[in-house]
Design a protein around this motif. Structure first.
Motif, PDB file in Angstrom:
ATOM      1  N   TRP A 116       0.828  -1.210   0.000  1.00 32.87           N
ATOM      2  CA  TRP A 116       0.000   0.000   0.000  1.00 32.87           C
ATOM      3  C   TRP A 116       0.861   1.258   0.000  1.00 32.87           C
ATOM      4  O   TRP A 116       0.507   2.267  -0.616  1.00 32.87           O
ATOM      5  N   PHE A 117       2.018   1.206   0.660  1.00 29.98           N
ATOM      6  CA  PHE A 117       2.953   2.332   0.573  1.00 29.98           C
ATOM      7  C   PHE A 117       3.387   2.547  -0.875  1.00 29.98           C
ATOM      8  O   PHE A 117       3.445   3.688  -1.364  1.00 29.98           O
ATOM      9  N   MET A 118       3.672   1.464  -1.588  1.00 29.66           N
ATOM     10  CA  MET A 118       4.091   1.577  -2.984  1.00 29.66           C
ATOM     11  C   MET A 118       2.958   2.100  -3.874  1.00 29.66           C
ATOM     12  O   MET A 118       3.194   2.815  -4.852  1.00 29.66           O
ATOM     13  N   LYS A 119       1.722   1.754  -3.549  1.00 25.95           N
ATOM     14  CA  LYS A 119       0.584   2.297  -4.305  1.00 25.95           C
ATOM     15  C   LYS A 119       0.498   3.821  -4.121  1.00 25.95           C
ATOM     16  O   LYS A 119       0.227   4.557  -5.080  1.00 25.95           O
ATOM     17  N   LEU A 120       0.723   4.289  -2.905  1.00 20.62           N
ATOM     18  CA  LEU A 120       0.722   5.733  -2.657  1.00 20.62           C
ATOM     19  C   LEU A 120       1.877   6.410  -3.390  1.00 20.62           C
ATOM     20  O   LEU A 120       1.720   7.497  -3.956  1.00 20.62           O
ATOM     21  N   PHE A 121       3.036   5.729  -3.402  1.00 20.25           N
ATOM     22  CA  PHE A 121       4.193   6.283  -4.104  1.00 20.25           C
ATOM     23  C   PHE A 121       3.919   6.379  -5.604  1.00 20.25           C
ATOM     24  O   PHE A 121       4.308   7.339  -6.261  1.00 20.25           O
ATOM     25  N   ARG A 122       3.218   5.384  -6.155  1.00 28.76           N
ATOM     26  CA  ARG A 122       2.854   5.407  -7.574  1.00 28.76           C
ATOM     27  C   ARG A 122       1.983   6.613  -7.902  1.00 28.76           C
ATOM     28  O   ARG A 122       2.084   7.187  -8.997  1.00 28.76           O
ATOM     29  N   ALA A 123       1.114   7.002  -6.961  1.00 27.09           N
ATOM     30  CA  ALA A 123       0.193   8.114  -7.207  1.00 27.09           C
ATOM     31  C   ALA A 123       0.835   9.478  -6.969  1.00 27.09           C
ATOM     32  O   ALA A 123       0.239  10.511  -7.294  1.00 27.09           O
ATOM     33  N   MET A 124       2.042   9.508  -6.437  1.00 28.73           N
ATOM     34  CA  MET A 124       2.694  10.767  -6.089  1.00 28.73           C
ATOM     35  C   MET A 124       3.138  11.525  -7.343  1.00 28.73           C
ATOM     36  O   MET A 124       3.710  10.936  -8.256  1.00 28.73           O
ATOM     37  N   PRO A 125       2.893  12.828  -7.437  1.00 31.04           N
ATOM     38  CA  PRO A 125       3.353  13.612  -8.593  1.00 31.04           C
ATOM     39  C   PRO A 125       4.882  13.560  -8.722  1.00 31.04           C
ATOM     40  O   PRO A 125       5.606  13.424  -7.733  1.00 31.04           O
ATOM     41  N   TYR A 126       5.363  13.690  -9.965  1.00 31.99           N
ATOM     42  CA  TYR A 126       6.808  13.608 -10.222  1.00 31.99           C
ATOM     43  C   TYR A 126       7.604  14.634  -9.427  1.00 31.99           C
ATOM     44  O   TYR A 126       8.740  14.368  -9.024  1.00 31.99           O
ATOM     45  N   VAL A 127       7.026  15.812  -9.201  1.00 31.04           N
ATOM     46  CA  VAL A 127       7.757  16.869  -8.502  1.00 31.04           C
ATOM     47  C   VAL A 127       8.164  16.417  -7.096  1.00 31.04           C
ATOM     48  O   VAL A 127       9.174  16.870  -6.553  1.00 31.04           O
ATOM     49  N   PHE A 128       7.393  15.493  -6.506  1.00 36.54           N
ATOM     50  CA  PHE A 128       7.755  14.942  -5.199  1.00 36.54           C
ATOM     51  C   PHE A 128       8.449  13.585  -5.329  1.00 36.54           C
ATOM     52  O   PHE A 128       9.345  13.260  -4.548  1.00 36.54           O
ATOM     53  N   ALA A 129       8.019  12.789  -6.310  1.00 37.63           N
ATOM     54  CA  ALA A 129       8.536  11.423  -6.429  1.00 37.63           C
ATOM     55  C   ALA A 129       9.996  11.384  -6.882  1.00 37.63           C
ATOM     56  O   ALA A 129      10.791  10.590  -6.370  1.00 37.63           O
ATOM     57  N   LEU A 130      10.365  12.218  -7.862  1.00 35.32           N
ATOM     58  CA  LEU A 130      11.722  12.137  -8.404  1.00 35.32           C
ATOM     59  C   LEU A 130      12.802  12.456  -7.367  1.00 35.32           C
ATOM     60  O   LEU A 130      13.831  11.764  -7.320  1.00 35.32           O
TER      61      LEU A 130
END
Length: 257
Positions: free
Chosen positions: A231-245
């Motif tokens: 579920w953490f990875m699902k949230l990470f998948r939904a995170m915008p690139y500006v935060f994820a990268l």
């Protein structure tokens, strides 16, 4: 949705000589299933099968060999009865840093992790269509949710499986065939033993097999374990690139891989 039982037919598990595949095969044999196991290492398969009182049967196979896949599916159904459940688990992992990027590595992982699954699906579906029922589980990974450092080949192969399963599920359901997607997190297996980084919530292989077994007996499309990490990875998948990268930059392995 009808829960599969040993009376429905046999189960076929690929990639069954070690890791989750082997642990699941042993769990299903204990539950009374007739289990056909496949992997390239024939001697190891035979040794595993001998320990399960006639419940388990060895079918050595290179799943990248198109004709061998069809021949093996035919042999299993002729000798053990119709395949009621197939777990397409064969696959491999090879970390690859950007500085070592290789088209050959990508090709190798796509051939084994994606195209071999497609070959198995093509071989299995005619029999299941004829019987009007069946269940197939495709083992992908949470690494397919989002691109991660050192996983440009592995993650891409698992993302392809996720997309393939999502696309096929509605149409196959109309034919009475249940397609399920398995997305594990980190499980202690010979593959994860290659990793040289900390693996959050690393799961014991027998616990993973039990979670997978329970998932196969459910109507859920996606089977995930360990749940919290997935579920953490699902949230990470939904995170915008500006935060994820920026987070992904912090995940870059330092030193040797």
């Amino acid at each position: 949705m009808v829960r599969p039982t040993p009376n429905d037919g046999c189960v076929w598990i690929t990639g069954a000589s070690s890791g989750i595949g082997r642990a699941l095969a042993e769990r299903m044999a204990r539950a009374g299933w007739t289990v056909a196991i496949s992997a390239r290492r024939g001697e190891e398969l035979e040794a595993i099968a001998r320990n399960h009182g006639g419940r388990m049967h060895s079918y050595p196979l290179d799943v990248t060999d198109r004709e061998a896949v069809r021949e093996t599916v035919g042999r299993i159904e002729a000798e053990q009865g119709g395949i009621a459940l197939a777990v397409l688990n064969a696959g491999t992992h090879q970390p690859m840093r950007a500085k070592d990027f290789s088209a050959e590595t990508v090709r190798k992982l796509i051939d084994l992790n994606v195209l071999s699954v497609a070959e198995c699906l093509e071989a299995l579906l005619p029999g299941m269509r004829q019987r009007g029922r069946g269940r197939i589980a495709v083992v992908a990974s949470v690494a397919g949710y989002r691109g991660l450092p050192s996983a440009s080949a592995y993650g891409a192969s698992k993302a392809a499986l996720i997309n393939m399963a999502e696309s096929l599920r509605p149409e196959l359901e109309e034919e009475g065939i249940v397609l399920q997607l398995v997305n594990p997190g980190f499980v202690r297996t010979p593959l994860t033993d290659r990793n040289r980084f900390r693996m959050p919530m690393l799961m014991d292989v027998n616990d993973a097999a039990e979670a997978l077994y329970k998932g196969l007996r459910s109507g859920r499309f996606e089977i995930v374990f360990p749940r919290l990490f997935c579920w953490f990875m699902k949230l990470f998948r939904a995170m915008p690139y500006v935060f994820a990268l920026p987070l992904m930059r912090r995940m870059i392995p330092r030193g040797k891989v």
